[in-house]
Design an enzyme around this catalytic site. Structure first.
Site, PDB file in Angstrom:
ATOM      1  N   ASP A  42       0.855  -1.189   0.000  1.00  0.00           N
ATOM      2  CA  ASP A  42       0.000   0.000   0.000  1.00  0.00           C
ATOM      3  C   ASP A  42       0.888   1.235   0.000  1.00  0.00           C
ATOM      4  O   ASP A  42       1.555   1.528   0.992  1.00  0.00           O
ATOM      5  CB  ASP A  42      -0.887   0.000   1.254  1.00  0.00           C
ATOM      6  CG  ASP A  42      -1.809   1.209   1.273  1.00  0.00           C
ATOM      7  OD1 ASP A  42      -2.729   1.250   0.440  1.00  0.00           O
ATOM      8  OD2 ASP A  42      -1.579   2.141   2.086  1.00  0.00           O
ATOM      9  N   TYR A  47       3.181   9.536   0.112  1.00  0.00           N
ATOM     10  CA  TYR A  47       4.168   8.882   0.983  1.00  0.00           C
ATOM     11  C   TYR A  47       5.600   9.006   0.454  1.00  0.00           C
ATOM     12  O   TYR A  47       6.556   8.726   1.188  1.00  0.00           O
ATOM     13  CB  TYR A  47       3.870   7.384   1.140  1.00  0.00           C
ATOM     14  CG  TYR A  47       2.517   7.023   1.700  1.00  0.00           C
ATOM     15  CD1 TYR A  47       1.718   7.960   2.337  1.00  0.00           C
ATOM     16  CD2 TYR A  47       2.032   5.723   1.605  1.00  0.00           C
ATOM     17  CE1 TYR A  47       0.476   7.616   2.833  1.00  0.00           C
ATOM     18  CE2 TYR A  47       0.796   5.372   2.108  1.00  0.00           C
ATOM     19  CZ  TYR A  47       0.016   6.329   2.717  1.00  0.00           C
ATOM     20  OH  TYR A  47      -1.203   5.973   3.213  1.00  0.00           O
ATOM     21  N   LYS A  72      -2.421   5.922  -4.363  1.00  0.00           N
ATOM     22  CA  LYS A  72      -3.544   6.833  -4.089  1.00  0.00           C
ATOM     23  C   LYS A  72      -3.273   8.218  -4.656  1.00  0.00           C
ATOM     24  O   LYS A  72      -2.111   8.668  -4.674  1.00  0.00           O
ATOM     25  CB  LYS A  72      -3.753   6.982  -2.566  1.00  0.00           C
ATOM     26  CG  LYS A  72      -3.727   5.688  -1.799  1.00  0.00           C
ATOM     27  CD  LYS A  72      -4.040   5.896  -0.321  1.00  0.00           C
ATOM     28  CE  LYS A  72      -3.747   4.642   0.476  1.00  0.00           C
ATOM     29  NZ  LYS A  72      -2.330   4.491   0.840  1.00  0.00           N
ATOM     30  N   HIS A 104      -7.352   9.417  -2.044  1.00  0.00           N
ATOM     31  CA  HIS A 104      -6.782   9.309  -0.693  1.00  0.00           C
ATOM     32  C   HIS A 104      -7.745   9.839   0.389  1.00  0.00           C
ATOM     33  O   HIS A 104      -7.934   9.212   1.438  1.00  0.00           O
ATOM     34  CB  HIS A 104      -5.455  10.075  -0.653  1.00  0.00           C
ATOM     35  CG  HIS A 104      -4.485   9.562   0.357  1.00  0.00           C
ATOM     36  ND1 HIS A 104      -3.138   9.443   0.118  1.00  0.00           N
ATOM     37  CD2 HIS A 104      -4.657   9.143   1.639  1.00  0.00           C
ATOM     38  CE1 HIS A 104      -2.528   8.976   1.194  1.00  0.00           C
ATOM     39  NE2 HIS A 104      -3.434   8.786   2.139  1.00  0.00           N
TER      40      HIS A 104
HETATM   41  N1  NAP Z   1      -5.474   5.935   3.627  1.00  0.00           N
HETATM   42  C1  NAP Z   1      -5.022   6.676   4.612  1.00  0.00           C
HETATM   43  O1  NAP Z   1      -5.437   7.822   4.829  1.00  0.00           O
HETATM   44  C2  NAP Z   1      -3.942   6.099   5.486  1.00  0.00           C
HETATM   45  C3  NAP Z   1      -3.580   6.749   6.674  1.00  0.00           C
HETATM   46  C4  NAP Z   1      -2.577   6.173   7.466  1.00  0.00           C
HETATM   47  C5  NAP Z   1      -1.981   4.982   7.068  1.00  0.00           C
HETATM   48  N2  NAP Z   1      -2.343   4.398   5.880  1.00  0.00           N
HETATM   49  C6  NAP Z   1      -1.717   3.120   5.429  1.00  0.00           C
HETATM   50  O2  NAP Z   1      -1.810   2.170   6.484  1.00  0.00           O
HETATM   51  C7  NAP Z   1      -0.497   1.691   6.778  1.00  0.00           C
HETATM   52  C8  NAP Z   1      -0.369   1.293   8.245  1.00  0.00           C
HETATM   53  O3  NAP Z   1      -0.726   2.349   9.087  1.00  0.00           O
HETATM   54  P1  NAP Z   1       0.305   3.075  10.045  1.00  0.00           P
HETATM   55  O4  NAP Z   1       1.657   2.990   9.452  1.00  0.00           O
HETATM   56  O5  NAP Z   1      -0.294   4.401  10.319  1.00  0.00           O
HETATM   57  O6  NAP Z   1       0.198   2.292  11.417  1.00  0.00           O
HETATM   58  P2  NAP Z   1       0.165   0.766  11.951  1.00  0.00           P
HETATM   59  O7  NAP Z   1       0.505  -0.185  10.874  1.00  0.00           O
HETATM   60  O8  NAP Z   1      -1.099   0.625  12.685  1.00  0.00           O
HETATM   61  O9  NAP Z   1       1.310   0.815  13.023  1.00  0.00           O
HETATM   62  C9  NAP Z   1       2.664   0.951  12.668  1.00  0.00           C
HETATM   63  C10 NAP Z   1       3.443   1.098  13.965  1.00  0.00           C
HETATM   64  O10 NAP Z   1       3.348  -0.118  14.707  1.00  0.00           O
HETATM   65  C11 NAP Z   1       4.657  -0.626  14.948  1.00  0.00           C
HETATM   66  N3  NAP Z   1       4.588  -2.085  14.767  1.00  0.00           N
HETATM   67  C12 NAP Z   1       4.461  -2.774  13.611  1.00  0.00           C
HETATM   68  N4  NAP Z   1       4.382  -4.091  13.842  1.00  0.00           N
HETATM   69  C13 NAP Z   1       4.488  -4.246  15.183  1.00  0.00           C
HETATM   70  C14 NAP Z   1       4.498  -5.381  16.019  1.00  0.00           C
HETATM   71  N5  NAP Z   1       4.349  -6.612  15.540  1.00  0.00           N
HETATM   72  N6  NAP Z   1       4.636  -5.177  17.365  1.00  0.00           N
HETATM   73  C15 NAP Z   1       4.754  -3.923  17.865  1.00  0.00           C
HETATM   74  N7  NAP Z   1       4.757  -2.810  17.102  1.00  0.00           N
HETATM   75  C16 NAP Z   1       4.623  -2.971  15.779  1.00  0.00           C
HETATM   76  C17 NAP Z   1       5.535   0.029  13.905  1.00  0.00           C
HETATM   77  O11 NAP Z   1       6.824   0.177  14.425  1.00  0.00           O
HETATM   78  P3  NAP Z   1       8.131   0.027  13.520  1.00  0.00           P
HETATM   79  O12 NAP Z   1       7.853   0.700  12.203  1.00  0.00           O
HETATM   80  O13 NAP Z   1       9.173   0.695  14.334  1.00  0.00           O
HETATM   81  O14 NAP Z   1       8.353  -1.447  13.344  1.00  0.00           O
HETATM   82  C18 NAP Z   1       4.877   1.382  13.736  1.00  0.00           C
HETATM   83  O15 NAP Z   1       5.278   2.270  14.781  1.00  0.00           O
HETATM   84  C19 NAP Z   1       0.400   2.877   6.383  1.00  0.00           C
HETATM   85  O16 NAP Z   1       1.757   2.508   6.275  1.00  0.00           O
HETATM   86  C20 NAP Z   1      -0.251   3.279   5.079  1.00  0.00           C
HETATM   87  O17 NAP Z   1       0.127   2.370   4.049  1.00  0.00           O
HETATM   88  C21 NAP Z   1      -3.320   4.929   5.102  1.00  0.00           C
END
Ligand code: NAP
Length: 281
Positions: A42, A47, A72, A104
């Site tokens: 994704d 990004y 997006k 997005h």
């Molecule tokens: N469409 C939208 O508006 C939108 C908005 C936000 C995000 N997104 C998408 O959704 C994806 C994921 O969301 P996100 O990056 O906001 O947050 P997330 O995936 O909910 O959380 C990522 C965080 O959790 C930590 N983490 C990952 N795996 C873990 C585990 N097994 N144990 C403990 N901690 C863990 C990561 O740390 P480390 O990185 O240090 O490992 C990072 O700090 C984004 O990368 C993006 O592709 C889309």
């Protein structure tokens, strides 16, 4: 890993790798994600990870047809210009088609009529991208039922996916139920609540009970409700952990406990409110 099937019959691996902020971890991190087994990525023009992903795919030697790539259109790429925005994304990714292209965020200036007209204009460009074979599926992100109802008035191809913030403590039931009724696959962004959720005691309790980590319980919470999670991680260990989620089934009552947690872990972002905080996308 199983696949979800979109309304138009294309399949999509049940867990996607989130790439927001992944560029900070370097191309090598994306190569590791490919090596660990992720085939669904994704990304988004916003990004600035599209070129890094292209390079990681090149280094991995994995063929394009084995991958599912989502990108997006950002807020300044909407309207008729969304068509060219997608072409720029294709160039940055080094591919001649996307598997999924999303708006997005819905337009938001505070003027409802103008904003919905803008979304319809963007969606018209998306429909053309779909007809022209530049994208295998089109969808939206952060659209609530009222935004989707407005797009439906246009007729023609409707969103196949709606990517929403979804995790324990933030279930967005109204949006998810509407998506299900319309045959739209809900994807979960920040499925780990960007790690804000992981210290919630119920997650600790269930992690212990099922022999998994709190993060894995969050991901099972998504999958068991038919929500496709997109976790982001920076280490091989966590990447693996986030894929090792297919051997447990949460009981109905445990799922209900997670679904009825008090509101928590919300990013604070809402598509009908001013500004997207710089830290959330
Ligand atoms: N469409 C939208 O508006 C939108 C908005 C936000 C995000 N997104 C998408 O959704 C994806 C994921 O969301 P996100 O990056 O906001 O947050 P997330 O995936 O909910 O959380 C990522 C965080 O959790 C930590 N983490 C990952 N795996 C873990 C585990 N097994 N144990 C403990 N901690 C863990 C990561 O740390 P480390 O990185 O240090 O490992 C990072 O700090 C984004 O990368 C993006 O592709 C889309």
């Amino acid at each position: 890993m199983f696949d979800f099937t979109l309304r138009n019959g294309i399949t999509i691996p049940a867990v996607g790798f989130g790439t927001y902020k992944a560029a900070e971890d370097g191309v090598e991190n994306l190569v590791t994600a490919l090596d660990v087994g992720y085939r669904h990525f994704d990304t988004a023009s916003f990004y600035e990870t599209e070129e890094a992903l292209r390079e990681a795919i090149r280094r991995s030697g994995i063929s394009r047809k084995e991958l599912f790539l989502t990108s997006k259109a950002w807020m300044d790429e909407t309207g008729a210009g969304a068509y060219e925005a997608c072409e720029r994304t294709l160039q940055r990714l080094g591919t001649d088609y996307l598997d999924l292209y999303l708006i997005h965020w819905p337009a938001f200036t505070g003027n409802w009529e103008e904003d919905r007209a803008r979304d319809r204009e963007t969606w018209t460009a998306f429909q053309k991208l779909y007809r022209d074979g530049k994208v295998r599926a089109i969808g939206v992100s952060n659209f609530l039922p009222h935004h989707l109802m407005d797009l439906a008035q246009l007729g023609g191809e409707q969103p196949q996916v709606d990517q929403l913030e979804l995790h324990p403590g933030h279930g967005q039931d109204a949006a998810v139920e509407y998506c299900r009724a319309q045959g739209i696959l809900p994807e979960a962004w920040s499925p780990l609540g960007r790690a804000r959720m992981l210290r919630e005691p119920l997650l600790g309790e269930l992690a212990e009970k099922y022999g998994k980590s709190p993060a894995q319980i969050c991901l099972c919470f998504c999958l068991q409700q038919g929500l496709l999670p997109l976790p982001k991680a920076s280490s091989r260990e966590r990447m693996r952990e986030n894929l090792d989620i297919f051997d447990i089934t949460l009981s109905d009552s445990d799922l209900s406990r997670l679904r009825t947690l008090p509101p928590m872990g919300w990013s604070g972002e809402h598509p009908d409110r001013e500004n997207v905080a710089p830290d959330v996308r």
